[in-house]
Design a protein around this motif. Sequence first.
Motif, short mmCIF file in Angstrom:
data_model
loop_
_atom_site.label_atom_id
_atom_site.label_comp_id
_atom_site.label_asym_id
_atom_site.label_seq_id
_atom_site.Cartn_x
_atom_site.Cartn_y
_atom_site.Cartn_z
N TYR A 57 67.78 45.07 27.03
CA TYR A 57 66.44 45.35 26.49
C TYR A 57 66.40 44.97 25.02
O TYR A 57 67.11 45.53 24.20
CB TYR A 57 66.13 46.84 26.68
N TYR A 58 65.56 43.97 24.72
CA TYR A 58 65.48 43.44 23.36
C TYR A 58 64.25 43.87 22.59
O TYR A 58 64.26 43.84 21.37
CB TYR A 58 65.52 41.91 23.38
N GLY A 59 63.18 44.20 23.28
CA GLY A 59 61.98 44.50 22.51
C GLY A 59 60.87 45.13 23.29
O GLY A 59 60.73 44.93 24.49
N ALA A 60 60.09 45.89 22.57
CA ALA A 60 58.93 46.55 23.15
C ALA A 60 57.72 45.62 23.06
O ALA A 60 57.54 44.92 22.07
CB ALA A 60 58.64 47.85 22.40
N ALA A 61 56.93 45.64 24.09
CA ALA A 61 55.70 44.87 24.08
C ALA A 61 54.75 45.48 23.06
O ALA A 61 54.60 46.70 22.98
CB ALA A 61 55.06 44.87 25.46
N ARG A 62 54.16 44.65 22.27
CA ARG A 62 53.20 45.11 21.27
C ARG A 62 51.99 45.75 21.95
O ARG A 62 51.47 46.76 21.53
CB ARG A 62 52.77 43.93 20.42
N THR A 63 51.55 45.11 23.00
CA THR A 63 50.46 45.64 23.82
C THR A 63 50.80 45.39 25.27
O THR A 63 51.51 44.43 25.60
CB THR A 63 49.11 44.98 23.50
N VAL A 64 50.32 46.24 26.11
CA VAL A 64 50.52 46.09 27.55
C VAL A 64 49.17 46.34 28.21
O VAL A 64 48.47 47.29 27.86
CB VAL A 64 51.56 47.11 28.09
N ASN A 65 48.81 45.47 29.11
CA ASN A 65 47.56 45.70 29.82
C ASN A 65 47.78 45.58 31.32
O ASN A 65 48.77 45.01 31.76
CB ASN A 65 46.45 44.75 29.34
N THR A 66 46.87 46.13 32.06
CA THR A 66 46.93 46.06 33.51
C THR A 66 45.69 45.31 33.97
O THR A 66 44.58 45.65 33.59
CB THR A 66 46.93 47.48 34.10
N LEU A 67 45.91 44.30 34.76
CA LEU A 67 44.79 43.53 35.28
C LEU A 67 44.51 43.98 36.71
O LEU A 67 45.43 44.30 37.47
CB LEU A 67 45.13 42.04 35.26
N ALA A 68 43.26 44.00 37.06
CA ALA A 68 42.87 44.40 38.41
C ALA A 68 41.76 43.48 38.89
O ALA A 68 41.01 42.93 38.10
CB ALA A 68 42.40 45.86 38.42
N LEU A 69 41.69 43.36 40.17
CA LEU A 69 40.64 42.56 40.77
C LEU A 69 39.84 43.46 41.70
O LEU A 69 40.41 44.09 42.61
CB LEU A 69 41.24 41.39 41.56
N PHE A 70 38.55 43.55 41.45
CA PHE A 70 37.66 44.31 42.32
C PHE A 70 36.82 43.31 43.07
O PHE A 70 36.35 42.32 42.51
CB PHE A 70 36.74 45.22 41.50
N TYR A 71 36.63 43.56 44.35
CA TYR A 71 35.81 42.65 45.11
C TYR A 71 35.08 43.44 46.20
O TYR A 71 35.47 44.54 46.56
CB TYR A 71 36.63 41.52 45.73
N ASN A 72 34.04 42.84 46.73
CA ASN A 72 33.26 43.44 47.81
C ASN A 72 33.71 42.76 49.09
O ASN A 72 33.34 41.62 49.36
CB ASN A 72 31.78 43.23 47.54
#
Length: 120
Positions: free
Chosen positions: A102-117
């Motif tokens: 483990y070398y480094g922490a992510a500065r930001t982390v996001n979660t992507l999602a896909l919504f569909y009908n």
Amino acid sequence: VYTVMNSSTDESYHRWDGDTLKRCGKELGITIEQQSVPASQLMTKALRMASSKSLPDVLQLDASEMPTFAEAGGLIPLKDLGLTTTDIPDGIVDFGSYDGKYYGAARTVNTLALFYNKDI
């Protein structure tokens, strides 16, 4: 005095990062200096600095560049600095790891999602 090198050359990002580092430094009782390098030049400059043993204290790299830099010996596993990943979710640890270290922490982390009908 600690030095952070990043690619925040855009005025608004540079100012925001600088203000954040100043606020964190004040809270910790230290001085943090920001060195900003254009993103297209950051990896080349960091590798050159690694070869001359003149790296900053903290280097903000794109996650895709981290393995190359780790292979070049430019990073120290955070465990060697006494830092633990105990309270960090596995996905974030995996993101900042290379070859089991483990070398480094992510500065930001996001979660992507896909919504569909599904009816459409």
